[in-house]
Design a protein around this motif. Sequence first.
Motif, mmCIF file in Angstrom:
data_model
loop_
_atom_site.group_PDB
_atom_site.id
_atom_site.type_symbol
_atom_site.label_atom_id
_atom_site.label_comp_id
_atom_site.label_asym_id
_atom_site.label_seq_id
_atom_site.Cartn_x
_atom_site.Cartn_y
_atom_site.Cartn_z
ATOM 1 N N ILE A 22 0.847 -1.192 0.000
ATOM 2 C CA ILE A 22 0.000 0.000 0.000
ATOM 3 C C ILE A 22 0.882 1.241 0.000
ATOM 4 N N VAL A 23 0.530 2.186 -0.875
ATOM 5 C CA VAL A 23 1.191 3.490 -0.942
ATOM 6 C C VAL A 23 0.124 4.529 -0.655
ATOM 7 N N LYS A 24 0.382 5.403 0.325
ATOM 8 C CA LYS A 24 -0.562 6.470 0.658
ATOM 9 C C LYS A 24 0.149 7.814 0.546
ATOM 10 N N ALA A 25 -0.599 8.804 0.052
ATOM 11 C CA ALA A 25 -0.053 10.149 -0.090
ATOM 12 C C ALA A 25 -1.128 11.161 0.260
ATOM 13 N N VAL A 71 -6.382 18.435 -4.044
ATOM 14 C CA VAL A 71 -6.118 18.048 -5.421
ATOM 15 C C VAL A 71 -7.315 17.263 -5.942
ATOM 16 N N ASN A 72 -7.846 17.672 -7.079
ATOM 17 C CA ASN A 72 -8.928 16.930 -7.726
ATOM 18 C C ASN A 72 -8.351 15.697 -8.395
ATOM 19 N N LYS A 73 -9.149 14.616 -8.443
ATOM 20 C CA LYS A 73 -8.626 13.392 -9.056
ATOM 21 C C LYS A 73 -8.309 13.587 -10.535
ATOM 22 N N GLU A 74 -8.970 14.547 -11.183
ATOM 23 C CA GLU A 74 -8.675 14.844 -12.591
ATOM 24 C C GLU A 74 -7.290 15.468 -12.739
ATOM 25 N N ASP A 75 -6.753 16.037 -11.649
ATOM 26 C CA ASP A 75 -5.441 16.680 -11.690
ATOM 27 C C ASP A 75 -4.324 15.759 -11.203
ATOM 28 N N LEU A 76 -4.632 14.470 -10.984
ATOM 29 C CA LEU A 76 -3.646 13.488 -10.547
ATOM 30 C C LEU A 76 -3.313 12.533 -11.682
ATOM 31 N N ALA A 131 -6.569 2.424 -7.120
ATOM 32 C CA ALA A 131 -6.208 3.751 -6.626
ATOM 33 C C ALA A 131 -7.492 4.463 -6.212
ATOM 34 N N ILE A 132 -7.522 4.925 -4.964
ATOM 35 C CA ILE A 132 -8.712 5.591 -4.436
ATOM 36 C C ILE A 132 -8.293 6.917 -3.813
ATOM 37 N N LEU A 133 -9.023 7.982 -4.149
ATOM 38 C CA LEU A 133 -8.814 9.287 -3.546
ATOM 39 C C LEU A 133 -10.004 9.561 -2.636
ATOM 40 N N LYS A 134 -9.754 9.613 -1.327
ATOM 41 C CA LYS A 134 -10.829 9.842 -0.371
ATOM 42 C C LYS A 134 -10.324 10.731 0.756
ATOM 43 N N ASP A 135 -11.076 11.773 1.059
ATOM 44 C CA ASP A 135 -10.759 12.687 2.153
ATOM 45 C C ASP A 135 -9.333 13.232 2.066
ATOM 46 N N GLY A 136 -8.882 13.521 0.856
ATOM 47 C CA GLY A 136 -7.567 14.127 0.672
ATOM 48 C C GLY A 136 -6.399 13.160 0.762
ATOM 49 N N VAL A 137 -6.684 11.855 0.791
ATOM 50 C CA VAL A 137 -5.616 10.857 0.844
ATOM 51 C C VAL A 137 -5.741 9.948 -0.378
ATOM 52 N N LEU A 138 -4.665 9.839 -1.141
ATOM 53 C CA LEU A 138 -4.600 8.926 -2.270
ATOM 54 C C LEU A 138 -4.030 7.609 -1.764
#
Length: 162
Positions: free
Chosen positions: A71-74, A79-84, A137-144
């Motif tokens: 697992i990698v978390k950042a 940041v919008n998911k469209e900008d990742l 890959a999940i973006l939730k509450d500001g954590v990827l």
Amino acid sequence: MEDIMARKQNDDLLIEDELAAAFLNDDSVSDDQTSVSPIQSSGDDTAWGEAEDDFPGQLAVDVYETEEQLIVKARTAGVNKEDLDVSISDGILTISGTLSSGDDSHATNWHIQECYWGEFSRTLALPVAVKEDEVAAILKDGVLSITFSKVKQEQAKKITIQ
């Protein structure tokens, strides 16, 4: 031997300091880096822009594994998911994107500017073999969160000597 241990401890401290912030762009991180004080006077706007263009922010990550997964978390708050952009190739993971501050063109005099805005990127070699086609890959509450299935390593076979 003591010199080697002291150097190793200093290197470890430097790495911990570098990973302490989500986006590294701070004067206190390293004496090697060219950086600009976050407080700017109204007359000097060239140094700030040059530093921003020359040194894109670096994303801090946590990497850990379980029995079955890596697992990698950042922290990517704002940041919008469209900008990742997340990609992997031959065990090398790259996370990049853009953090937009919105429209602040009306600002005429900055007093403090500590937040990093702009492009950021992080590339790292994954520490274990993973199945690159089994990833989420999940973006939730500001954590990827990026979750990989690990490749099972076979136990060493004992070879009988005859």
